[in-house]
Design an enzyme around this catalytic site. Structure first.
Site, short mmCIF file in Angstrom:
data_model
loop_
_atom_site.label_atom_id
_atom_site.label_comp_id
_atom_site.label_asym_id
_atom_site.label_seq_id
_atom_site.Cartn_x
_atom_site.Cartn_y
_atom_site.Cartn_z
N HIS A 134 34.12 44.70 25.99
CA HIS A 134 33.28 44.83 27.19
C HIS A 134 33.86 45.93 28.06
O HIS A 134 34.97 45.78 28.58
CB HIS A 134 33.25 43.50 27.94
CG HIS A 134 32.12 43.40 28.93
ND1 HIS A 134 31.83 44.37 29.85
CD2 HIS A 134 31.21 42.41 29.11
CE1 HIS A 134 30.81 43.99 30.57
NE2 HIS A 134 30.39 42.81 30.15
N PRO A 135 33.16 47.05 28.27
CA PRO A 135 33.75 48.17 28.98
C PRO A 135 33.84 47.99 30.50
O PRO A 135 34.59 48.71 31.16
CB PRO A 135 32.82 49.33 28.63
CG PRO A 135 31.49 48.68 28.42
CD PRO A 135 31.79 47.34 27.79
N LEU A 136 33.10 47.03 31.05
CA LEU A 136 33.04 46.89 32.51
C LEU A 136 33.83 45.70 33.03
O LEU A 136 34.01 45.58 34.25
CB LEU A 136 31.57 46.75 32.97
CG LEU A 136 30.63 47.89 32.56
CD1 LEU A 136 29.22 47.59 33.05
CD2 LEU A 136 31.13 49.21 33.12
N GLY A 185 36.54 43.12 34.35
CA GLY A 185 37.84 43.23 35.00
C GLY A 185 38.20 44.64 35.42
O GLY A 185 39.32 45.08 35.21
N THR A 201 30.28 47.23 23.88
CA THR A 201 28.94 46.84 24.32
C THR A 201 28.41 47.86 25.32
O THR A 201 29.11 48.27 26.25
CB THR A 201 28.97 45.44 24.96
OG1 THR A 201 29.90 45.43 26.05
CG2 THR A 201 29.38 44.40 23.94
N ASP A 245 35.19 35.07 29.72
CA ASP A 245 34.54 33.88 29.18
C ASP A 245 33.07 34.11 28.91
O ASP A 245 32.49 33.53 27.99
CB ASP A 245 34.71 32.71 30.15
CG ASP A 245 36.17 32.31 30.32
OD1 ASP A 245 36.97 32.62 29.42
OD2 ASP A 245 36.49 31.69 31.35
N ASN A 275 30.99 33.46 25.49
CA ASN A 275 29.84 32.57 25.45
C ASN A 275 28.65 33.24 24.78
O ASN A 275 27.90 32.61 24.02
CB ASN A 275 29.46 32.14 26.87
CG ASN A 275 28.26 31.23 26.90
OD1 ASN A 275 27.13 31.69 26.89
ND2 ASN A 275 28.51 29.93 26.93
N SER A 280 37.56 37.91 34.62
CA SER A 280 37.89 37.54 35.99
C SER A 280 38.70 36.25 36.07
O SER A 280 39.57 36.12 36.92
CB SER A 280 36.60 37.38 36.81
OG SER A 280 35.87 38.58 36.84
#
Length: 606
Positions: free
Chosen positions: A143-145, A147, A174, A204, A208, A319
């Site tokens: 996931h590039p975005l 945190g 992604t 998380d 999911n 997060s």
């Protein structure tokens, strides 16, 4: 059983006798007087009892000819180490830091004969390859975005470890909402069998999304049980009758993936799963070399869950990272990566959530979702919904939204029915209790001592051995509903209704929502927070931030350990929060699916 050993040079130690045993390498320094001073001085090497366990070795590497340092002592510290040019090979293992995280360490061995080094390399590679359960092929979603960009940075940090361990990775960054869900959901059985697992580098929410993409069409089971008199009881009865007759009762699959992930955003971050928009993946997974038997496409060998080979992994970058903290005890990307590489395995319960109606006036349209950590209505749902208005604030919007929702102090009329079994523990106020009180509750059963889930947890082991274990029955082993059960109703106005699948530990709640929730015991922890004065609710919430506190011991709090429950509301005033994803529903049934998936983890140590 081990061989007679051979003399090699160990970098920083000097000459050692190395022998191969059944479970590792035994090392015996030739110069005993240097053992204590040398052994504790090696950079990136742990203090050992003269043994390197194969279980903790993640890679063997044949190096170029280079310097091997002699033993360290006071003299070499003053005059400098004596380096000897040798042919070398490295044993890459793991060691634990004082902070209880795992870090890589290496042992560099040398010999003047190249053939000797090659023989040791090949011999040790054979030993490592005999360690069962280690992955060879993985699909990795980054996931590039999440945190503030930690996802990409963390993958760049741990990717060399996977390369060194010779694990093939299909890395997908992604680029839109629902990218991971669509990719996983569209994998054929042949493609899926070519993989040993899927790894989420994110929070998380990304996990999911992958979970739902994986289970949406592959987990075959009946609906959760519902109480007698519930409007859709007959529908569930028919499904259970099919199961008893040996027929598969498939879960209904929504008409489109958008039904699975309702929302409005292509800007979702790590805390929430991404909105799905279906399109082909274009992957060529079968081209990866798999250690398993070749896939023939035979429909008799369809992939289903639970199974004994496929695992999911998380490299924490989100997060909260509650799933990682609850399953490993540490929020550390390198620790998680090493657990994946070494093929650690543990089972994880999953909550199956069936939405019967999205609103009181809506038609009945069963929709299935899965949650790995938490499902919550009221306060928990409103925090996520409110946060959508403050995306520009980044992760801080959750604190701000939580404060705003708390100050509104809204409660919601609802009815909840839960299954009470012989193993169910209920802690609830009686009708005569004054819910404004703060004294600990009297329980229906004597409050047991808290048993915290940890590595090799005997509670989870007992739950596993009490179910069916034959290969033919493994797909039914996730059903934990006992025959000797009864439904218990609780109704009124609630500030929140929540169900914890795991402890949900995070940095702000060190013990989580339910400190003694177990990872694979087949139970949910249903938390019903009744309406109460605002100061008492604040007192309750602040207890979660204190380690060792008792946030569930207020009279307005009901805590029920149960395998299933049903929720009914005559209004659509709030929404559900499933692992951080908004889910609109006024009538839902939820059940715990014991050990439905396996993780690359081994449980927290403490």
């Amino acid at each position: 059983m081990q061989d007679g050993g051979e003399v090699l040079f160990l970098d920083g130690i000097g000459e050692v006798v190395v022998s191969v045993g059944r479970d590792g390498l035994s090392l015996q320094p030739l110069h005993q007087e240097l053992v204590s001073s040398c052994w504790s001085s090696i950079t990136l090497q742990p203090k050992l009892d003269n043994k390197i366990k194969f279980l903790d070795v993640y890679a063997i590497e044949l190096l170029d000819k280079g310097p091997i340092s002699g033993p360290w002592n006071t003299r070499t510290a003053i005059h400098g180490k004596t380096n000897i040019e040798m042919h070398r090979f490295a044993v890459h293992g793991i060691t634990k830091t004082r902070k209880r995280t795992w870090v890589p360490c290496e042992y560099i061995f040398g010999h003047k004969d190249l053939k000797t080094c090659k023989n040791w390399f090949e011999r040790l590679m054979t030993c490592i390859n005999n360690e069962g359960g280690r992955p060879k092929n993985l699909m990795v979603f980054v996931h590039p975005l999440c945190g503030k960009g930690r996802g990409v940075k963390n993958w760049e940090t741990v990717a060399p470890l996977f390369d060194r361990a010779k694990i093939k990775t299909k890395v997908i960054v992604t680029d839109r909402a629902g990218h991971a869900y669509d990719t996983v959901a569209s994998l054929s059985d042949i493609e899926l069998k070519a993989l040993d697992g899927v790894v989420a580098v994110g929070g998380d929410g990304l996990f999911n999304e992958i979970l739902n993409g994986l289970l949406n069409s592959r987990y075959k089971a009946s609906y959760p049980p519902t109480p007698e008199g519930f409007g859709y009881f007959g529908r569930n009865e028919n499904c259970e009758e099919q199961t008893r007759n040996g027929q598969n009762c498939s879960m209904p699959i929504p008409d489109s993936a958008n039904t699975m992930f309702p929302g409005n955003s292509s800007k979702r971050d790590d805390h929430e799963p991404l909105l799905s928009t279906s399109r082909p993946t274009g992957l060529e997974i079968p081209s990866l070399n798999s250690s398993k038997e070749p896939c023939t496409g035979d429909q008799d060998n369809l992939v289903s869950f639970p199974n004994d080979w496929f695992r999911l992994g998380i490299i924490p970058s989100g997060s909260t990272d509650a799933i990682v903290l609850s399953t490993t005890g540490e929020r550390d990307p390198v620790t998680s990566a090493l657990l994946i590489i070494l093929g650690r395995r543990m089972s994880l319960d999953i909550a199956q959530v069936v939405r019967w109606k999205s609103s009181p006036k809506a038609e009945v349209l069963p929709t299935v979702r899965y949650a790995a950590s938490f499902a919550g209505y009221g306060f928990y749902g409103e925090v996520i919904r409110e946060s959508e208005n403050y995306r520009w604030m980044g992760p801080a919007r959750y604190d701000f939204s939580g404060t705003m929702v708390f100050l509104k102090h809204r409660s919601y009329e609802a009815k909840v029915a839960f299954l009470e079994t012989p193993n169910t523990n209920s802690f609830t106020a009686s009708a005569e209790d004054d819910v404004s009180g703060v004294q600990p509750l009297q329980s229906r059963h004597k409050r047991p001592r808290k048993i915290i889930c940890r590595r090799n947890c005997f509670v989870c082991k007992e739950a596993s051995t009490s179910g069916q274990t034959s290969e033919d029955e493994i797909t039914d082993s996730s059903r934990t509903i006992c025959e000797n059960t009864k439904w218990v109703w609780s109704e009124g106005r609630f500030l929140s209704v929540g169900a914890a699948v795991i402890s949900c530990r995070n940095e702000r709640a060190p013990d989580g929502l339910v400190a003694d929730a177990h990872l694979s015991d087949g139970f949910l922890h249903l938390l019903l927070i009744r309406d109460c004065p605002l100061p008492l609710y604040l007192w309750h919430l602040t207890q979660f931030t204190k380690k060792g506190s008792e946030p569930l011991s207020f009279k307005f709090v009901e805590h029920h350990k149960t395998p299933a429950f049903t929720f009914i509301s005559s209004h659509d005033e709030s929404v559900w929060n499933l692992d951080g994803e908004i889910f609109q529903a006024c009538e839902v049934s939820v059940q715990a699916c014991r050990g439905l998936v396996s993780l690359f983890a081994s449980g927290p140590e403490v």
